[in-house]
Motif scaffolding. Structure first.
Motif, PDB file in Angstrom:
ATOM      1  N   ILE A  18      13.479  -8.063   0.308  1.00 43.84           N
ATOM      2  CA  ILE A  18      12.052  -8.175   0.015  1.00 43.84           C
ATOM      3  C   ILE A  18      11.787  -9.383  -0.879  1.00 43.84           C
ATOM      4  N   THR A  19      10.905 -10.247  -0.431  1.00 41.99           N
ATOM      5  CA  THR A  19      10.560 -11.453  -1.172  1.00 41.99           C
ATOM      6  C   THR A  19       9.572 -11.138  -2.286  1.00 41.99           C
ATOM      7  N   LYS A  20       9.788 -11.760  -3.432  1.00 40.99           N
ATOM      8  CA  LYS A  20       8.854 -11.600  -4.552  1.00 40.99           C
ATOM      9  C   LYS A  20       7.547 -12.308  -4.213  1.00 40.99           C
ATOM     10  N   LYS A  21       6.449 -11.561  -4.330  1.00 39.82           N
ATOM     11  CA  LYS A  21       5.100 -12.085  -4.116  1.00 39.82           C
ATOM     12  C   LYS A  21       4.203 -11.479  -5.188  1.00 39.82           C
ATOM     13  N   VAL A  22       3.221 -12.216  -5.620  1.00 40.61           N
ATOM     14  CA  VAL A  22       2.297 -11.735  -6.645  1.00 40.61           C
ATOM     15  C   VAL A  22       1.666 -10.409  -6.217  1.00 40.61           C
ATOM     16  N   GLU A  23       1.240 -10.318  -4.955  1.00 39.42           N
ATOM     17  CA  GLU A  23       0.594  -9.098  -4.461  1.00 39.42           C
ATOM     18  C   GLU A  23       1.512  -7.883  -4.599  1.00 39.42           C
ATOM     19  N   ARG A  24       2.808  -8.098  -4.468  1.00 38.86           N
ATOM     20  CA  ARG A  24       3.758  -6.996  -4.590  1.00 38.86           C
ATOM     21  C   ARG A  24       4.074  -6.706  -6.052  1.00 38.86           C
ATOM     22  N   GLU A  25       4.065  -7.725  -6.877  1.00 34.95           N
ATOM     23  CA  GLU A  25       4.360  -7.527  -8.295  1.00 34.95           C
ATOM     24  C   GLU A  25       3.237  -6.786  -9.018  1.00 34.95           C
ATOM     25  N   VAL A  26       2.048  -6.779  -8.445  1.00 34.63           N
ATOM     26  CA  VAL A  26       0.929  -6.053  -9.029  1.00 34.63           C
ATOM     27  C   VAL A  26       1.176  -4.545  -8.979  1.00 34.63           C
ATOM     28  N   VAL A  27       1.871  -4.078  -7.941  1.00 34.38           N
ATOM     29  CA  VAL A  27       2.098  -2.644  -7.780  1.00 34.38           C
ATOM     30  C   VAL A  27       3.515  -2.200  -8.121  1.00 34.38           C
ATOM     31  N   GLY A  28       4.424  -3.126  -8.352  1.00 38.36           N
ATOM     32  CA  GLY A  28       5.798  -2.728  -8.644  1.00 38.36           C
ATOM     33  C   GLY A  28       6.584  -3.818  -9.327  1.00 38.36           C
ATOM     34  N   ASP A  29       7.790  -3.472  -9.711  1.00 38.17           N
ATOM     35  CA  ASP A  29       8.692  -4.416 -10.372  1.00 38.17           C
ATOM     36  C   ASP A  29       9.841  -4.748  -9.435  1.00 38.17           C
ATOM     37  N   PHE A  30      10.435  -5.894  -9.651  1.00 36.78           N
ATOM     38  CA  PHE A  30      11.592  -6.325  -8.878  1.00 36.78           C
ATOM     39  C   PHE A  30      12.845  -6.277  -9.740  1.00 36.78           C
ATOM     40  N   THR A  31      13.961  -6.011  -9.105  1.00 31.90           N
ATOM     41  CA  THR A  31      15.235  -6.222  -9.776  1.00 31.90           C
ATOM     42  C   THR A  31      15.485  -7.732  -9.783  1.00 31.90           C
ATOM     43  N   SER A  32      16.522  -8.161 -10.425  1.00 34.43           N
ATOM     44  CA  SER A  32      16.917  -9.559 -10.337  1.00 34.43           C
ATOM     45  C   SER A  32      17.363  -9.844  -8.911  1.00 34.43           C
ATOM     46  N   SER A  33      17.059 -11.021  -8.431  1.00 27.42           N
ATOM     47  CA  SER A  33      17.468 -11.406  -7.082  1.00 27.42           C
ATOM     48  C   SER A  33      18.984 -11.508  -7.022  1.00 27.42           C
ATOM     49  N   GLU A  73       0.828  -1.209   0.000  1.00 28.87           N
ATOM     50  CA  GLU A  73       0.000   0.000   0.000  1.00 28.87           C
ATOM     51  C   GLU A  73       0.863   1.260   0.000  1.00 28.87           C
ATOM     52  N   ASP A  74       1.956   1.240   0.750  1.00 32.78           N
ATOM     53  CA  ASP A  74       2.872   2.388   0.749  1.00 32.78           C
ATOM     54  C   ASP A  74       3.475   2.598  -0.632  1.00 32.78           C
ATOM     55  N   THR A  75       3.752   1.511  -1.311  1.00 35.63           N
ATOM     56  CA  THR A  75       4.280   1.588  -2.677  1.00 35.63           C
ATOM     57  C   THR A  75       3.244   2.194  -3.609  1.00 35.63           C
ATOM     58  N   LYS A  76       2.050   1.661  -3.542  1.00 37.46           N
ATOM     59  CA  LYS A  76       0.969   2.121  -4.421  1.00 37.46           C
ATOM     60  C   LYS A  76       0.651   3.597  -4.209  1.00 37.46           C
ATOM     61  N   SER A  77       0.748   4.056  -2.970  1.00 36.97           N
ATOM     62  CA  SER A  77       0.416   5.451  -2.675  1.00 36.97           C
ATOM     63  C   SER A  77       1.547   6.414  -3.035  1.00 36.97           C
ATOM     64  N   GLY A  78       2.713   5.870  -3.437  1.00 34.69           N
ATOM     65  CA  GLY A  78       3.821   6.727  -3.820  1.00 34.69           C
ATOM     66  C   GLY A  78       4.629   7.258  -2.655  1.00 34.69           C
ATOM     67  N   LYS A  79       4.593   6.570  -1.519  1.00 37.04           N
ATOM     68  CA  LYS A  79       5.327   7.002  -0.336  1.00 37.04           C
ATOM     69  C   LYS A  79       6.835   7.026  -0.595  1.00 37.04           C
ATOM     70  N   PHE A  80       7.303   6.207  -1.535  1.00 35.72           N
ATOM     71  CA  PHE A  80       8.721   6.152  -1.882  1.00 35.72           C
ATOM     72  C   PHE A  80       8.876   5.721  -3.337  1.00 35.72           C
ATOM     73  N   ASP A  81      10.091   5.902  -3.867  1.00 31.86           N
ATOM     74  CA  ASP A  81      10.395   5.536  -5.256  1.00 31.86           C
ATOM     75  C   ASP A  81      10.861   4.096  -5.375  1.00 31.86           C
ATOM     76  N   ILE A  82      11.508   3.606  -4.358  1.00 27.99           N
ATOM     77  CA  ILE A  82      12.087   2.264  -4.359  1.00 27.99           C
ATOM     78  C   ILE A  82      12.063   1.748  -2.926  1.00 27.99           C
ATOM     79  N   ALA A  83      11.937   0.445  -2.772  1.00 25.99           N
ATOM     80  CA  ALA A  83      12.002  -0.164  -1.442  1.00 25.99           C
ATOM     81  C   ALA A  83      13.137  -1.178  -1.440  1.00 25.99           C
ATOM     82  N   VAL A  84      13.865  -1.217  -0.339  1.00 29.15           N
ATOM     83  CA  VAL A  84      14.985  -2.151  -0.203  1.00 29.15           C
ATOM     84  C   VAL A  84      14.904  -2.857   1.141  1.00 29.15           C
ATOM     85  N   GLY A  85      15.520  -4.049   1.192  1.00 29.37           N
ATOM     86  CA  GLY A  85      15.613  -4.714   2.483  1.00 29.37           C
ATOM     87  C   GLY A  85      15.254  -6.176   2.488  1.00 29.37           C
TER      88      GLY A  85
END
Length: 188
Positions: free
Chosen positions: A105-120, A91-103
């Motif tokens: 982060i596991t790839k999940k379908v729910e997260r891929e709906v709102v953003g893209d992942f770098t290569s693991s 939700e923080d991603t979708k609302s534009g709270k930040f440009d990128i998230a780090v830490g």
């Protein structure tokens, strides 16, 4: 090789560690970080060694923090870190709270709906963090799924989902901060 307790959290349950770069499918107006020279980075700050809040130094530290700071320096960007949580990450991603998230982060379908992942860049399996004296006793999912076994887990991510699925009989305690779990394991 001796495992570091901070590498695993509680029943340190984690999957593929990846940092996420979010696309423009957000509710907020996007900005051009290279034009603005500003990069806003979301992080939970509770997932060593990738990201953690160092209270003594009053700043975020960890591998992912170092990587994003090196990138920002090379790209001539000012970095601002913003706290997010595992339950609010999407939700923080979708609302534009930040440009990128780090830490980590596991790839999940729910997260891929709102953003893209770098290569693991790192991958490991879920593994329990237990006292040395309990290694032989707690050596399988069946052994851990017992009402006498206390499990510590962080909320809102793949760890909590794994615990709910595999350990419905265990005594589960949710810790808002992953960094508290190793201490709780140590103290029993």
């Amino acid at each position: 090789m001796r495992k570091k307790p901070w590498l695993l959290a509680g029943l340190v349950l984690t999957g593929v560690a990846a940092w996420m770069i979010w696309n423009q499918q957000t509710d907020a107006k996007a900005h051009d970080i290279f034009e603005d020279h500003k990069l806003v980075v979301g992080t939970t700050g509770d997932y060593k060694p990738f990201t953690y809040w160092n209270e003594e130094r009053n700043r975020y530290q960890g591998f992912d923090i170092d990587v994003i700071q090196a990138f920002a320096k090379a790209a001539n960007l000012d970095v601002t870190f913003v706290k997010t949580t595992w339950p609010t990450l999407s939700e923080d991603t979708k609302s534009g709270k930040f440009d990128i998230a780090v830490g980590g982060i596991t790839k999940k379908v729910e997260r891929e709906v709102v953003g893209d992942f770098t290569s693991s860049y790192f991958s490991f399996q879920k593994a329990p963090l237990v006292k040395k004296k309990d290694v032989e006793r707690l050596n399988s999912l069946a052994a851990i799924n017992d009402p006498a076994v206390k499990i510590g887990v962080n909320p809102g991510g793949t760890n909590e989902a794994f615990v709910k699925k595999h350990f419905p009989k265990a005594d589960v305690t949710v810790f808002e901060n992953n960094l508290y779990i190793p201490k709780a394991v140590k103290s029993g």
